[in-house]
Design a protein around this motif. Structure first.
Motif, PDB file in Angstrom:
ATOM      1  N   THR A  38       0.866  -1.175   0.036  1.00  0.00           N
ATOM      2  CA  THR A  38       0.257   0.129  -0.018  1.00  0.00           C
ATOM      3  C   THR A  38       0.754   1.281  -0.140  1.00  0.00           C
ATOM      4  OG1 THR A  38      -1.605  -1.249   1.272  1.00  0.00           O
ATOM      5  CG2 THR A  38      -2.022   1.202   1.253  1.00  0.00           C
ATOM      6  N   GLY A  39       0.464   2.128  -1.027  1.00  0.00           N
ATOM      7  CA  GLY A  39       1.321   3.413  -0.857  1.00  0.00           C
ATOM      8  C   GLY A  39       1.792   3.794  -2.289  1.00  0.00           C
ATOM      9  N   ARG A  40       1.975   5.297  -2.461  1.00  0.00           N
ATOM     10  CA  ARG A  40       2.593   5.667  -3.821  1.00  0.00           C
ATOM     11  C   ARG A  40       3.921   5.103  -3.994  1.00  0.00           C
ATOM     12  NH1 ARG A  40      -1.415   8.598  -5.981  1.00  0.00           N
ATOM     13  NH2 ARG A  40      -2.994   9.254  -4.656  1.00  0.00           N
ATOM     14  N   LEU A  41       4.339   4.954  -5.027  1.00  0.00           N
ATOM     15  CA  LEU A  41       5.675   4.447  -5.328  1.00  0.00           C
ATOM     16  C   LEU A  41       6.343   5.380  -6.457  1.00  0.00           C
ATOM     17  CD1 LEU A  41       5.196   0.681  -5.530  1.00  0.00           C
ATOM     18  CD2 LEU A  41       6.343   1.889  -3.934  1.00  0.00           C
ATOM     19  N   ASP A  42       7.529   6.074  -6.497  1.00  0.00           N
ATOM     20  CA  ASP A  42       8.239   6.882  -7.500  1.00  0.00           C
ATOM     21  C   ASP A  42       9.165   5.877  -8.187  1.00  0.00           C
ATOM     22  OD1 ASP A  42      10.465   6.395  -5.927  1.00  0.00           O
ATOM     23  OD2 ASP A  42      10.579   8.596  -5.244  1.00  0.00           O
ATOM     24  N   GLU A  43       9.922   6.106  -9.230  1.00  0.00           N
ATOM     25  CA  GLU A  43      10.572   5.316 -10.092  1.00  0.00           C
ATOM     26  C   GLU A  43      11.551   4.657  -9.295  1.00  0.00           C
ATOM     27  OE1 GLU A  43      13.541   5.485 -13.912  1.00  0.00           O
ATOM     28  OE2 GLU A  43      12.087   7.000 -13.393  1.00  0.00           O
ATOM     29  N   ALA A  44      12.296   5.276  -8.394  1.00  0.00           N
ATOM     30  CA  ALA A  44      13.228   4.643  -7.546  1.00  0.00           C
ATOM     31  C   ALA A  44      12.748   3.586  -6.826  1.00  0.00           C
ATOM     32  CB  ALA A  44      14.052   5.658  -6.881  1.00  0.00           C
ATOM     33  N   ALA A  45      11.704   3.814  -6.140  1.00  0.00           N
ATOM     34  CA  ALA A  45      10.871   2.891  -5.085  1.00  0.00           C
ATOM     35  C   ALA A  45      10.588   1.629  -6.049  1.00  0.00           C
ATOM     36  CB  ALA A  45       9.901   3.535  -4.467  1.00  0.00           C
ATOM     37  N   MET A  46      10.013   1.877  -7.149  1.00  0.00           N
ATOM     38  CA  MET A  46       9.680   0.744  -8.212  1.00  0.00           C
ATOM     39  C   MET A  46      10.953  -0.244  -8.564  1.00  0.00           C
ATOM     40  SD  MET A  46       6.919   2.203 -10.568  1.00  0.00           S
ATOM     41  CE  MET A  46       5.035   3.020 -10.140  1.00  0.00           C
ATOM     42  N   CYS A  47      11.933   0.489  -8.775  1.00  0.00           N
ATOM     43  CA  CYS A  47      13.078  -0.368  -9.131  1.00  0.00           C
ATOM     44  C   CYS A  47      13.613  -1.211  -8.071  1.00  0.00           C
ATOM     45  CB  CYS A  47      14.320   0.491  -9.535  1.00  0.00           C
ATOM     46  SG  CYS A  47      13.952   1.336 -11.160  1.00  0.00           S
ATOM     47  N   GLU A  48      13.669  -0.590  -6.862  1.00  0.00           N
ATOM     48  CA  GLU A  48      13.928  -1.337  -5.504  1.00  0.00           C
ATOM     49  C   GLU A  48      13.125  -2.412  -5.212  1.00  0.00           C
ATOM     50  OE1 GLU A  48      14.884  -0.292  -0.870  1.00  0.00           O
ATOM     51  OE2 GLU A  48      14.404   1.359  -2.318  1.00  0.00           O
ATOM     52  N   LEU A  49      11.646  -2.214  -5.453  1.00  0.00           N
ATOM     53  CA  LEU A  49      10.921  -3.265  -5.421  1.00  0.00           C
ATOM     54  C   LEU A  49      11.053  -4.476  -6.197  1.00  0.00           C
ATOM     55  CD1 LEU A  49       7.323  -1.734  -4.268  1.00  0.00           C
ATOM     56  CD2 LEU A  49       8.790  -3.417  -2.957  1.00  0.00           C
ATOM     57  N   ILE A  50      11.399  -4.021  -7.570  1.00  0.00           N
ATOM     58  CA  ILE A  50      11.707  -5.356  -8.601  1.00  0.00           C
ATOM     59  C   ILE A  50      12.770  -6.030  -8.141  1.00  0.00           C
ATOM     60  CG2 ILE A  50      12.401  -5.558 -10.831  1.00  0.00           C
ATOM     61  CD1 ILE A  50      10.846  -2.958 -11.586  1.00  0.00           C
ATOM     62  N   LYS A  51      13.808  -5.279  -7.784  1.00  0.00           N
ATOM     63  CA  LYS A  51      15.185  -6.038  -7.319  1.00  0.00           C
ATOM     64  C   LYS A  51      14.897  -7.017  -6.065  1.00  0.00           C
ATOM     65  CE  LYS A  51      20.002  -5.027  -5.884  1.00  0.00           C
ATOM     66  NZ  LYS A  51      20.857  -3.927  -5.663  1.00  0.00           N
ATOM     67  N   ASP A  52      14.244  -6.038  -5.100  1.00  0.00           N
ATOM     68  CA  ASP A  52      14.010  -7.083  -3.684  1.00  0.00           C
ATOM     69  C   ASP A  52      13.213  -7.960  -3.735  1.00  0.00           C
ATOM     70  OD1 ASP A  52      15.760  -5.260  -2.526  1.00  0.00           O
ATOM     71  OD2 ASP A  52      14.388  -4.159  -1.620  1.00  0.00           O
ATOM     72  N   LYS A  53      12.148  -8.079  -4.613  1.00  0.00           N
ATOM     73  CA  LYS A  53      10.910  -8.892  -4.631  1.00  0.00           C
ATOM     74  C   LYS A  53      11.299 -10.077  -5.830  1.00  0.00           C
ATOM     75  CE  LYS A  53       8.449  -7.443  -1.344  1.00  0.00           C
ATOM     76  NZ  LYS A  53       8.015  -8.246  -0.324  1.00  0.00           N
ATOM     77  N   GLY A  54      12.418  -9.583  -6.465  1.00  0.00           N
ATOM     78  CA  GLY A  54      12.672 -10.659  -7.770  1.00  0.00           C
ATOM     79  C   GLY A  54      11.523 -10.711  -8.787  1.00  0.00           C
ATOM     80  N   ILE A  55      11.061  -9.436  -8.851  1.00  0.00           N
ATOM     81  CA  ILE A  55      10.014  -9.490  -9.919  1.00  0.00           C
ATOM     82  C   ILE A  55      10.243  -9.726 -11.452  1.00  0.00           C
ATOM     83  CG2 ILE A  55       8.314  -7.772 -11.137  1.00  0.00           C
ATOM     84  CD1 ILE A  55       7.744  -8.389  -8.107  1.00  0.00           C
ATOM     85  N   SER A  56       9.820 -10.419 -12.100  1.00  0.00           N
ATOM     86  CA  SER A  56      10.368 -10.799 -13.559  1.00  0.00           C
ATOM     87  C   SER A  56       9.294 -10.299 -14.338  1.00  0.00           C
ATOM     88  CB  SER A  56       9.988 -12.474 -13.407  1.00  0.00           C
ATOM     89  OG  SER A  56       8.707 -12.995 -13.312  1.00  0.00           O
ATOM     90  N   MET A  57       7.945  -9.822 -14.187  1.00  0.00           N
ATOM     91  CA  MET A  57       7.229  -9.101 -15.011  1.00  0.00           C
ATOM     92  C   MET A  57       6.504  -8.134 -14.467  1.00  0.00           C
ATOM     93  SD  MET A  57       4.173 -10.584 -17.380  1.00  0.00           S
ATOM     94  CE  MET A  57       5.093 -11.187 -18.776  1.00  0.00           C
ATOM     95  N   LEU A  58       6.084  -6.729 -15.008  1.00  0.00           N
ATOM     96  CA  LEU A  58       5.508  -5.851 -14.491  1.00  0.00           C
ATOM     97  C   LEU A  58       4.228  -5.571 -15.107  1.00  0.00           C
ATOM     98  CD1 LEU A  58       6.740  -2.490 -13.003  1.00  0.00           C
ATOM     99  CD2 LEU A  58       4.481  -2.814 -13.575  1.00  0.00           C
ATOM    100  N   VAL A  59       2.937  -5.910 -14.652  1.00  0.00           N
ATOM    101  CA  VAL A  59       1.787  -5.618 -15.265  1.00  0.00           C
ATOM    102  C   VAL A  59       1.104  -4.339 -14.828  1.00  0.00           C
ATOM    103  CG1 VAL A  59      -0.650  -6.329 -15.786  1.00  0.00           C
ATOM    104  CG2 VAL A  59       1.441  -8.014 -15.508  1.00  0.00           C
ATOM    105  N   ASP A  60       0.886  -3.310 -15.603  1.00  0.00           N
ATOM    106  CA  ASP A  60       0.400  -2.147 -15.170  1.00  0.00           C
ATOM    107  C   ASP A  60      -1.185  -2.040 -15.459  1.00  0.00           C
ATOM    108  OD1 ASP A  60      -0.160   0.559 -14.605  1.00  0.00           O
ATOM    109  OD2 ASP A  60       0.372   1.249 -16.245  1.00  0.00           O
ATOM    110  N   ALA A  61      -1.866  -2.250 -14.274  1.00  0.00           N
ATOM    111  CA  ALA A  61      -3.221  -2.216 -14.400  1.00  0.00           C
ATOM    112  C   ALA A  61      -3.845  -0.962 -13.631  1.00  0.00           C
ATOM    113  CB  ALA A  61      -3.919  -3.547 -13.929  1.00  0.00           C
ATOM    114  N   SER A  62      -2.931   0.012 -13.695  1.00  0.00           N
ATOM    115  CA  SER A  62      -3.818   1.235 -12.843  1.00  0.00           C
ATOM    116  C   SER A  62      -4.826   1.995 -13.735  1.00  0.00           C
ATOM    117  CB  SER A  62      -2.462   2.266 -12.787  1.00  0.00           C
ATOM    118  OG  SER A  62      -2.050   2.653 -14.352  1.00  0.00           O
ATOM    119  N   HIS A  63      -5.656   2.997 -13.333  1.00  0.00           N
ATOM    120  CA  HIS A  63      -6.642   3.427 -13.954  1.00  0.00           C
ATOM    121  C   HIS A  63      -6.160   4.075 -15.334  1.00  0.00           C
ATOM    122  CE1 HIS A  63      -9.878   6.561 -14.502  1.00  0.00           C
ATOM    123  NE2 HIS A  63     -10.585   5.577 -13.691  1.00  0.00           N
TER     124      HIS A  63
END
Length: 262
Positions: free
Chosen positions: A48-73
Motif C-alpha cells: 500500500t502506498g504511492r511509489l516513485d521510479e526509484a522505489a519501483m526499481c528497488e521493489l523489482i530488485k528486492d522481490k525478484g519481479i520478473s514481469m510488471l503488469v500495469d493495471a492502473s486507472h
C-alpha cells in the motif's frame, strides 16, 4: 514473481486471475488502505502506498519481479509512465492492461476536452450561460483542480466521491462543502445516475471515459436522456512500448505465447 499495479476493480480481478492461472506468486500494489482490503487474496502479497521510479526499481530488485503488469486507472498517466520506465530500467517485460473506452455517441451537448483544467473552464461556461449546476463524477484524485478553479468559484458544483475518511478529509481541506458532496461508492446503474443528476438539479455533467467497468455508459445515457450537457475528459496518451491488453483472455494468450516465461 509477477507485479500487478492494481488501481482498478478489473485490475484486482486480473491479479487474482494471473495468480490462479500461472501458479506464480503475485505482488499487488495499491494506493489506499481501502484498495488494499479489496486486493487481499491467497497467494497475493499486497503493498500500500504511492511509489516513485526509484522505489519501483528497488521493489523489482528486492522481490525478484520478473514481469510488471500495469493495471492502473486509464487516467493514471503518471503511474503508467513511471512504471514503464522502471521496468525498462530493470530490464523486465512491461504489460499494460487497460479497459476499453465506451464509444461516444453523436450528441449536440457533448463536449470533449483534453484535461481537468479544460473541463473546469468548459463546465463553468456552460453553467453560467444557463445559471445551472455542475455535477462532477471524476473522483477525488483531481478534485483539487476543480476546487481551486477560478472559473468555477461562482458555480454550484456537486462532487461524487468515494466515501472514505481520507477522501472526505481531503475535501474538507479543499473547503468543498458537505452540502454538495455525494459520498458513495460506484459504479452506478442508469437509474441511479438519472436520479442523482435530476435530484441535484445538475445541467452539466463532468466525466471521464473510464469504460464499462467505470460506469461510463450509464453516466452517458442518463445524462443524454435528461438532456444535460456532458463534458468528457479524454484519456491521456501515454506511449506504450510493449503489449497492451484489455481482458483476461488476452492475458491468457500473451502468457501462452511467452511459454510461461517472464
Amino acid at each position: 514473481m509477477i507485479w500487478v499495479i492494481a488501481g482498478t476493480l478489473d485490475g484486482r480481478g486480473l491479479a487474482v486471475h494471473i495468480q490462479e492461472t500461472t501458479e506464480q506468486p503475485v505482488f499487488v500494489s495499491v494506493v489506499s488502505q481501502y484498495g488494499a482490503q479489496l486486493a487481499v487474496h491467497k497467494g497475493i502479497e499486497v503493498h500500500t502506498g504511492r511509489l516513485d521510479e526509484a522505489a519501483m526499481c528497488e521493489l523489482i530488485k528486492d522481490k525478484g519481479i520478473s514481469m510488471l503488469v500495469d493495471a492502473s486507472h486509464p487516467y493514471a498517466a503518471i503511474v503508467t509512465a513511471t512504471a514503464q520506465k522502471a521496468a525498462n530500467k530493470m530490464d523486465i517485460p512491461f504489460v499494460r492492461f487497460e479497459r476499453k473506452e465506451v464509444p461516444l455517441p453523436t450528441y449536440d451537448k457533448l463536449h470533449i476536452v483534453e484535461n481537468e483544467e479544460d473541463a473546469a473552464i468548459v463546465a463553468a461556461q456552460l453553467s453560467k450561460k444557463s445559471n445551472s449546476k455542475v455535477y462532477l463524477t471524476t473522483g477525488s484524485k483531481t478534485m483539487h483542480i476543480f476546487a481551486k478553479s477560478e472559473d468555477l468559484q461562482d458555480c454550484e458544483v456537486w462532487a461524487r466521491v468515494l466515501p472514505t475518511s481520507e477522501v472526505l478529509l481531503m475535501l474538507e481541506d479543499l473547503q468543498v462543502s458537505p452540502k454538495y458532496t455525494v459520498a458513495v461508492q460506484g459504479p452506478f446503474s442508469y437509474d441511479m445516475n438519472k436520479i442523482m443528476f435530476h435530484d441535484t438539479g445538475a445541467a452539466v455533467i463532468v466525466m471521464k471515459n473510464s469504460g464499462l467497468v467505470g460506469g461510463a455508459d450509464t453516466k452517458l445515457q442518463a445524462a443524454i436522456d435528461l438532456g444535460l450537457h456532458i463534458v468528457v475528459i479524454d484519456r491521456p496518451g501515454v506511449p506504450i512500448k510493449g503489449p497492451v491488453i484489455s481482458s483476461k483472455e488476452e492475458w491468457n494468450t500473451l502468457w501462452e505465447e511467452s511459454n510461461g516465461l517472464c
